[in-house]
Motif scaffolding. Structure first.
Motif, PDB file in Angstrom:
ATOM      1  N   ALA A 501       0.811  -1.227   0.000  1.00 18.50           N
ATOM      2  CA  ALA A 501       0.000   0.000   0.000  1.00 18.50           C
ATOM      3  C   ALA A 501       0.837   1.266   0.000  1.00 18.50           C
ATOM      4  N   LEU A 502       2.059   1.190   0.488  1.00 18.43           N
ATOM      5  CA  LEU A 502       2.880   2.397   0.659  1.00 18.43           C
ATOM      6  C   LEU A 502       3.091   3.164  -0.650  1.00 18.43           C
ATOM      7  N   PRO A 503       3.352   2.493  -1.792  1.00 16.30           N
ATOM      8  CA  PRO A 503       3.501   3.264  -3.041  1.00 16.30           C
ATOM      9  C   PRO A 503       2.266   4.077  -3.402  1.00 16.30           C
ATOM     10  N   PHE A 504       1.077   3.598  -3.059  1.00  9.08           N
ATOM     11  CA  PHE A 504      -0.140   4.333  -3.384  1.00  9.08           C
ATOM     12  C   PHE A 504      -0.250   5.605  -2.530  1.00  9.08           C
ATOM     13  N   ALA A 505       0.261   5.552  -1.305  1.00  8.75           N
ATOM     14  CA  ALA A 505       0.252   6.736  -0.453  1.00  8.75           C
ATOM     15  C   ALA A 505       1.278   7.763  -0.917  1.00  8.75           C
ATOM     16  N   LEU A 506       2.392   7.285  -1.468  1.00  3.49           N
ATOM     17  CA  LEU A 506       3.487   8.181  -1.834  1.00  3.49           C
ATOM     18  C   LEU A 506       3.435   8.651  -3.278  1.00  3.49           C
ATOM     19  N   LEU A 507       2.836   7.851  -4.173  1.00  2.00           N
ATOM     20  CA  LEU A 507       2.959   8.112  -5.601  1.00  2.00           C
ATOM     21  C   LEU A 507       1.615   8.248  -6.309  1.00  2.00           C
ATOM     22  N   SER A 508       0.639   8.831  -5.628  1.00  2.00           N
ATOM     23  CA  SER A 508      -0.646   9.073  -6.283  1.00  2.00           C
ATOM     24  C   SER A 508      -0.435   9.846  -7.572  1.00  2.00           C
ATOM     25  N   SER A 509      -1.104   9.430  -8.638  1.00  2.00           N
ATOM     26  CA  SER A 509      -0.917  10.122  -9.917  1.00  2.00           C
ATOM     27  C   SER A 509      -1.526  11.513  -9.910  1.00  2.00           C
ATOM     28  N   ALA A 510      -2.488  11.764  -9.017  1.00  2.00           N
ATOM     29  CA  ALA A 510      -3.153  13.069  -8.965  1.00  2.00           C
ATOM     30  C   ALA A 510      -2.424  14.049  -8.059  1.00  2.00           C
ATOM     31  N   HIS A 511      -1.954  13.594  -6.916  1.00  5.31           N
ATOM     32  CA  HIS A 511      -1.268  14.490  -5.975  1.00  5.31           C
ATOM     33  C   HIS A 511      -0.223  13.698  -5.187  1.00  5.31           C
ATOM     34  N   PRO A 512       0.915  13.417  -5.816  1.00 11.77           N
ATOM     35  CA  PRO A 512       1.930  12.567  -5.182  1.00 11.77           C
ATOM     36  C   PRO A 512       2.691  13.259  -4.061  1.00 11.77           C
ATOM     37  N   PHE A 513       2.975  12.509  -3.017  1.00 11.78           N
ATOM     38  CA  PHE A 513       3.850  12.969  -1.939  1.00 11.78           C
ATOM     39  C   PHE A 513       5.267  13.117  -2.496  1.00 11.78           C
ATOM     40  N   LEU A 514       5.721  12.103  -3.237  1.00  8.38           N
ATOM     41  CA  LEU A 514       6.994  12.148  -3.941  1.00  8.38           C
ATOM     42  C   LEU A 514       6.719  12.393  -5.422  1.00  8.38           C
ATOM     43  N   SER A 515       7.695  12.899  -6.126  1.00  3.84           N
ATOM     44  CA  SER A 515       7.516  13.188  -7.541  1.00  3.84           C
ATOM     45  C   SER A 515       7.364  11.896  -8.337  1.00  3.84           C
ATOM     46  N   THR A 516       6.269  11.742  -9.022  1.00  5.48           N
ATOM     47  CA  THR A 516       6.100  10.576  -9.889  1.00  5.48           C
ATOM     48  C   THR A 516       6.857  10.772 -11.197  1.00  5.48           C
ATOM     49  N   LYS A 517       7.146  12.011 -11.533  1.00  4.90           N
ATOM     50  CA  LYS A 517       7.922  12.295 -12.749  1.00  4.90           C
ATOM     51  C   LYS A 517       9.279  11.611 -12.667  1.00  4.90           C
ATOM     52  N   TRP A 518       9.936  11.747 -11.522  1.00  4.11           N
ATOM     53  CA  TRP A 518      11.240  11.102 -11.318  1.00  4.11           C
ATOM     54  C   TRP A 518      11.112   9.584 -11.388  1.00  4.11           C
ATOM     55  N   PHE A 519      10.094   9.042 -10.746  1.00  4.31           N
ATOM     56  CA  PHE A 519       9.931   7.590 -10.683  1.00  4.31           C
ATOM     57  C   PHE A 519       9.655   7.008 -12.064  1.00  4.31           C
ATOM     58  N   PHE A 520       8.717   7.625 -12.795  1.00  3.21           N
ATOM     59  CA  PHE A 520       8.309   7.040 -14.067  1.00  3.21           C
ATOM     60  C   PHE A 520       9.242   7.415 -15.231  1.00  3.21           C
ATOM     61  N   GLU A 521      10.167   8.337 -14.999  1.00  2.20           N
ATOM     62  CA  GLU A 521      11.163   8.628 -16.038  1.00  2.20           C
ATOM     63  C   GLU A 521      12.473   7.906 -15.795  1.00  2.20           C
ATOM     64  N   LYS A 522      12.850   7.706 -14.535  1.00  2.00           N
ATOM     65  CA  LYS A 522      14.167   7.155 -14.219  1.00  2.00           C
ATOM     66  C   LYS A 522      14.125   5.703 -13.737  1.00  2.00           C
ATOM     67  N   ILE A 523      13.156   5.379 -12.878  1.00  2.00           N
ATOM     68  CA  ILE A 523      13.157   4.069 -12.215  1.00  2.00           C
ATOM     69  C   ILE A 523      12.335   3.038 -12.984  1.00  2.00           C
ATOM     70  N   PHE A 524      11.137   3.413 -13.370  1.00  7.18           N
ATOM     71  CA  PHE A 524      10.203   2.420 -13.897  1.00  7.18           C
ATOM     72  C   PHE A 524      10.466   1.961 -15.329  1.00  7.18           C
ATOM     73  N   PRO A 525      10.881   2.824 -16.266  1.00  5.83           N
ATOM     74  CA  PRO A 525      11.042   2.371 -17.660  1.00  5.83           C
ATOM     75  C   PRO A 525      11.919   1.128 -17.836  1.00  5.83           C
ATOM     76  N   PRO A 526      13.098   1.019 -17.176  1.00  7.93           N
ATOM     77  CA  PRO A 526      13.885  -0.216 -17.350  1.00  7.93           C
ATOM     78  C   PRO A 526      13.140  -1.464 -16.849  1.00  7.93           C
ATOM     79  N   ILE A 527      12.398  -1.322 -15.743  1.00 12.21           N
ATOM     80  CA  ILE A 527      11.619  -2.451 -15.226  1.00 12.21           C
ATOM     81  C   ILE A 527      10.513  -2.809 -16.206  1.00 12.21           C
TER      82      ILE A 527
END
Length: 660
Positions: A501-527
């Motif tokens: 559940a923790l990623p949903f609290a931190l990475l909401s697409s509407a109002h993220p606690f942490l930047s989802t831009k960083w996650f989906f540009e740097k971390i997620f594409p290789p995965i």
């Protein structure tokens, strides 16, 4: 003036404790839930009454809350003198009860729940409300109500704003007028989730003293992805879930313990629950039937059945008929016409099986290499429909079906782990040794979702409509798994749910606690590429790459990648310094976002050139200084004896000004 609301809550909690619950089990939680229901009832009643006299303004509302606080204070002093209890004394009792409850949960469970609660609380306070439905109709209502001084309907291109149940928005109306700020809007859903967790714990304690059941049940409820995401929004699914669970708790508390206070809190829950969302009825119907049958069977209950039934009808109708009547006057239906497409139209039993299966499969999807898992499930669903001789997608049974993968949006996130835990809890409910009442609770919970699936068709955003069912199922999951898991497994399961559940609290697409831009540009594409997950992370995926709410501007949070074009238009509007602004919108336009960014003292807004039946409410004297359109109205048009011409088009938005 915002302090008037927590003051009322504190006094009401103290009064309920002394008057009803000081010798009951879980007295503090019972008192708090009862006080919340009474305060909510006050908001519903006072809004309608003040609206009758055009007194929806800050002064009148502050006076009404001050009167309530004085009445509660007078009641407290009378109860204090009768029972000899002081605030410090009952506060000590509450503190001891809270300490014992925390010891039952254990430090590890408390820490997990605290982290989730703290993250979502910070986002709820810090983020500008930007949920799509909220921008279109939940919050857009407030400006027009304040403008006209009442809660009467108004001309609107957005039919949902003048036909969908209004209670949550009444609460937002009060917090906005008393505080002058939007910062409290999202606390309603967050607070209702806190109330739901209290109710889940109380329901579990009705049937069992197992610590494992309590921990698993609470963590299951608190970690559901759609619940985590909605607790940071101004939607109303957690609000209605609060009233559903409160109703169900009072039903079983009355039947098991013969608490008369619980019986007469049920009509209040029903009245405000129906005023919150129509789905309330579907989820409580099985439990209400169970209550009536139980009352008829036992002479000790039978004597209250007439008074209880009368109270339920009177409160529900008295509170809801004014709004239903206003809607009926416009649409010739008390609930409007916009939700007609959400209703099932059955031609046989196979249609019902189709509805149930699609509602269930909505939550079963997940990410997998090459999407093999989802493809397999989708083929099984298609085979089921082929065997029944009906298409998978037929308009009378809802939207075209789509398997979910992984979604961080509060409208579309689903409960993958939650649904599997519920499915496996069904055989456990049959074979484990649980109290008879607990098994009745479980079967009625499953019946509630079957009732829902009978009336409501499949929708891609149906996950949020299922929230009351998943939260009703939390005690079932806690009781069943708590009775069969070993001690270490019963501690591991809540931890795994928390991690998921923790990623949903931190990475909401509407109002993220942490930047989802960083996650989906740097971390997620290789995965995504290595595992062939085939998940779209471009701008078409609901503006997935977002800045943290602590850095993003309101405009960016409202419109995402469309903000630059919208900003250009709004700057031009403000340069004209209009006093009256007209809107030509679609059903999905972000009405509240325009109001938020264009709001100035003395400036008024209205929908113009409305094409639905609410056009009868347009004010013929309203002559806008500018008109913002999200539909192309051509090069110009006449409106209320003025001619308007197109002066600007920007990103699908058109600006019209009068021809002088």
């Amino acid at each position: 003036m915002m302090f008037l609301i927590p003051t009322a809550m504190g006094l009401a909690t103290a009064n309920c404790y002394v008057a009803f619950y000081r010798n009951a089990e879980q007295p503090f939680r019972r008192s708090l839930i009862s006080a919340a229901i009474l305060v909510f009832l006050f908001i519903a009643v006072s809004t309608e009454v003040l609206g009758l006299f055009n007194l929806i303004n800050r002064v009148a509302i502050a006076v009404s809350w001050a009167i309530l606080d004085i009445a509660l204070a007078v009641t407290w002093f009378r109860l204090e003198s009768i029972h000899g209890l002081t605030f410090p004394t009952i506060a000590k009792h509450w503190l001891n009860g809270t300490r014992n409850f925390c010891q039952e949960l254990g430090a590890f469970t408390i820490a997990m729940l605290a982290v989730l609660s703290l993250v979502t609380l910070v986002v709820a306070i810090a983020a500008i409300p930007n949920n799509q439905d909220s921008l279109s109709y939940h919050l857009s209502r407030l400006g027009y109500w304040i403008q006209q001084g009442n809660v009467a309907h108004y001309a609107s291109h957005i039919e949902r704003s003048i036909s969908f149940s209004p209670f949550s928005e009444y609460v937002h109306l009060y917090t906005f007028l008393l505080s002058g700020s939007e910062r409290y809007f999202q606390l309603l859903q967050w607070s209702c989730l806190a109330g739901v967790l209290a109710l889940v714990s109380m329901i579990i304690r009705l049937f069992s003293n197992s610590r494992a059941a309590l921990r698993i049940g609470l963590c299951f409820a608190a970690t559901l992805p759609i619940v985590v995401l909605e607790s940071m929004t101004t939607q109303n699914d957690l609000v209605v879930a609060f009233f559903v669970l409160a109703t169900v708790f009072f039903v079983f508390d009355y039947i098991r313990n013969n608490h008369l206070a619980s019986l007469y809190l049920i009509p209040l829950c029903c009245a405000v629950g129906m005023m919150t969302k129509g789905t309330f009825l579907f989820y409580v119907l099985p439990f209400g039937t169970y209550l009536l049958i139980s009352m008829l069977r036992k002479p000790v209950f039978r004597k209250h059945i007439v008074a209880f039934t009368a109270a339920s009808l009177i409160f529900t109708l008295a509170l809801n008929v004014p709004y239903w009547y206003r809607t009926y006057e416009i649409f010739a239906s008390p609930v409007g016409t916009i939700s007609s497409g959400n209703q099932n139209t059955f031609t046989g039993p196979a249609d019902y099986v189709s509805s149930v299966s699609k509602h269930a499969f909505l939550h079963l999807g997940f990410v997998s290499p090459g999407n093999q898992y989802n493809d397999f499930l989708l083929n099984q669903l298609r085979n089921l429909h082929a065997a029944m001789g009906i298409p998978l997608d037929v308009p009378r049974l809802g939207m075209p079906f789509k398997m979910n993968k992984l979604n961080f949006n509060e409208d579309f996130a689903h409960n993958f782990f939650g649904i599997w835990l519920i499915i496996f809890s069904i055989p456990l409910l049959i074979f484990t040794r649980l109290p008879k009442a607990a098994k009745w609770y479980g079967w009625l919970t499953f019946l509630s979702i079957l009732v829902f699936c009978f009336f409501i068709s499949y929708q891609t955003y149906g996950s949020r409509l299922h929230i009351p069912f998943f939260l009703l199922a939390a005690p079932v999951v806690g009781l069943t798994y708590g009775s069969v898991l070993s001690a270490w497994s019963a501690r591991l399961l809540p931890f795994l749910l928390w991690v998921a559940a923790l990623p949903f609290a931190l990475l909401s697409s509407a109002h993220p606690f942490l930047s989802t831009k960083w996650f989906f540009e740097k971390i997620f594409p290789p995965i995504n590429s290595a595992l062939h997950l085939n998940i779209r992370v471009d701008a078409a995926n609901l503006n997935l790459k977002q800045e943290s709410v602590f850095y993003a501007s309101p405009g960016r949070l409202f419109w995402g990648d469309h903000w630059p074009g919208t900003e250009t238009l709004l700057k031009q509007v403000n340069a004209l310094n209009p006093q009256k602004i007209g809107f030509v919108f679609t059903e999905a336009s972000f009405d509240y976002a325009y109001q938020f960014l264009l709001r100035k003292p003395g400036r008024t807004f209205a929908h113009v050139r409305v094409t639905n039946p609410s056009r009868m409410l347009e004010d013929p004297a309203f002559q806008p200084d500018v008109i913002i359109a999200e539909k192309n109205e051509g090069a110009g048009f006449d409106y209320h004896e003025k001619s308007y011409r197109l002066t600007m088009e920007s990103d699908g938005k058109w600006l019209y000004v009068p021809i002088k």
